[in-house]
Design an enzyme around this catalytic site. Structure first.
Site, PDB file in Angstrom:
ATOM      1  N   ASP A   1      66.669  89.913  -0.313  1.00  0.00           N
ATOM      2  CA  ASP A   1      68.024  89.427  -0.097  1.00  0.00           C
ATOM      3  C   ASP A   1      68.668  89.187  -1.462  1.00  0.00           C
ATOM      4  OD1 ASP A   1      70.230  88.141   1.304  1.00  0.00           O
ATOM      5  OD2 ASP A   1      69.378  86.241   0.623  1.00  0.00           O
TER       6      ASP A   1
ATOM      7  N   ASP B   1      72.294  87.028  -2.153  1.00  0.00           N
ATOM      8  CA  ASP B   1      72.926  85.714  -2.329  1.00  0.00           C
ATOM      9  C   ASP B   1      71.948  84.592  -2.002  1.00  0.00           C
ATOM     10  OD1 ASP B   1      75.149  87.128  -2.959  1.00  0.00           O
ATOM     11  OD2 ASP B   1      76.276  86.638  -1.154  1.00  0.00           O
TER      12      ASP B   1
ATOM     13  N   ASP C   1      66.414  83.631   1.798  1.00  0.00           N
ATOM     14  CA  ASP C   1      66.618  82.180   1.848  1.00  0.00           C
ATOM     15  C   ASP C   1      67.334  81.698   3.099  1.00  0.00           C
ATOM     16  OD1 ASP C   1      69.206  83.294   1.016  1.00  0.00           O
ATOM     17  OD2 ASP C   1      69.768  81.217   0.638  1.00  0.00           O
TER      18      ASP C   1
END
Length: 273
Positions: A9, A11, A215
């Site tokens: 991922d 961001d 996250d």
């Protein structure tokens, strides 16, 4: 030892949640290049956004855009191609859902029943205010091809009701870090990861080990299907739970610092460092 594939991922993971900087992760990112370990970016970002970021990183590997809606494979890698893939200049494109305009037309029918604002209703300044992006980067974020992000302004009950109404039409609503993403039902970070991993296994003619780092809630599917799931600690929300994966790693560091720690740990465990 099997070949390692890293799916990341962006961001809040490879990129800092507040500043979007990747500097704390750069040394570990370069280590993957040194050992010719593919690092596949698997993100909610658009093709236009990744063009700029990949230039900054000198990223040469495939990338997955808009929460698993499509995979772009650089042609120079020589990965196997089939009839389901489109020619997209320097890339082969595999899409898993409908084009964005179809989604916009569909969701417009529900605007009188639910409170939300979608990207097609916004100006670049709205995106700047919501994300902290520069205006130039906000313009890139608006160049979507397969999904339509929305700011949900209604209740959770209303959101679940809309989800149920859209399911028979082959469309889903997926929660991201800042937005609710409208997309095809087959669009999923995990599905795209597994599809691309199979391409690599055919190319290498051997099994691969998948490592996934994320996250947010929209990373859970990808993390649950990876051989090595890594939850990156966030400064703004609690770590998402990965069901039935008690072996998931949780980093000590936040964002790109945690990312670098996890990559170093994986390279040691794989006997590469």
């Amino acid at each position: 030892m099997t070949r390692l594939l890293v799916f990341s991922d962006l961001d809040g993971t490879l990129l800092d949640h507040h500043t979007y900087s990747f500097q704390p992760a750069l040394q570990a990112f370069q280590a993957l290049k040194t050992f010719t370990i593919p690092c596949i970016l698997n993100t909610s970002k658009t093709y236009a956004e990744l063009t700029q970021l990949r230039n900054e990183l000198n990223h040469q590997d495939p990338f997955i855009v808009e929460n698993g809606a499509a995979v772009y494979i650089p042609k120079h890698l020589g990965l196997p191609v089939d009839a389901s893939m489109e020619d997209h200049g320097d890339y082969w494109l595999k899409s898993f859902g409908p084009k964005r305009q179809i989604l916009i037309d569909l969701i417009s029918e529900y605007k009188t029943h639910y409170r939300f604002q979608s990207f097609c209703d916004m100006q670049a300044q709205n995106i700047v205010d919501l994300t902290g992006l520069s205006e130039a980067n906000a313009q890139l974020a608006m160049q979507r091809e397969f999904t339509e992000p929305m700011v949900w302004q209604d209740s959770n009950i209303a959101l679940n009701t809309l989800k149920q109404a859209l399911e028979p039409q082959g469309v889903q609503l997926q929660k991201g870090g800042r937005f609710i993403h409208l997309m095809g039902s087959d669009c999923d970070k995990a599905r795209a990861m597994l599809w691309l991993s199979a391409r690599y296994e055919t190319h290498f003619q051997e099994a691969v080990t998948t490592m996934a780092l994320g996250d947010g809630d929209n990373d859970v599917g990808m993390l649950s299907k990876a051989d090595i799931p890594v939850v990156i600690r966030s400064p703004v929300h609690a770590p998402p739970e990965v069901p039935y994966r008690h072996d998931a790693w949780l980093t000590d560091g936040y964002g790109p610092e945690g990312w670098a720690q996890a990559i170093d740990k994986a390279l040691i465990k794989q006997g590469i460092l």
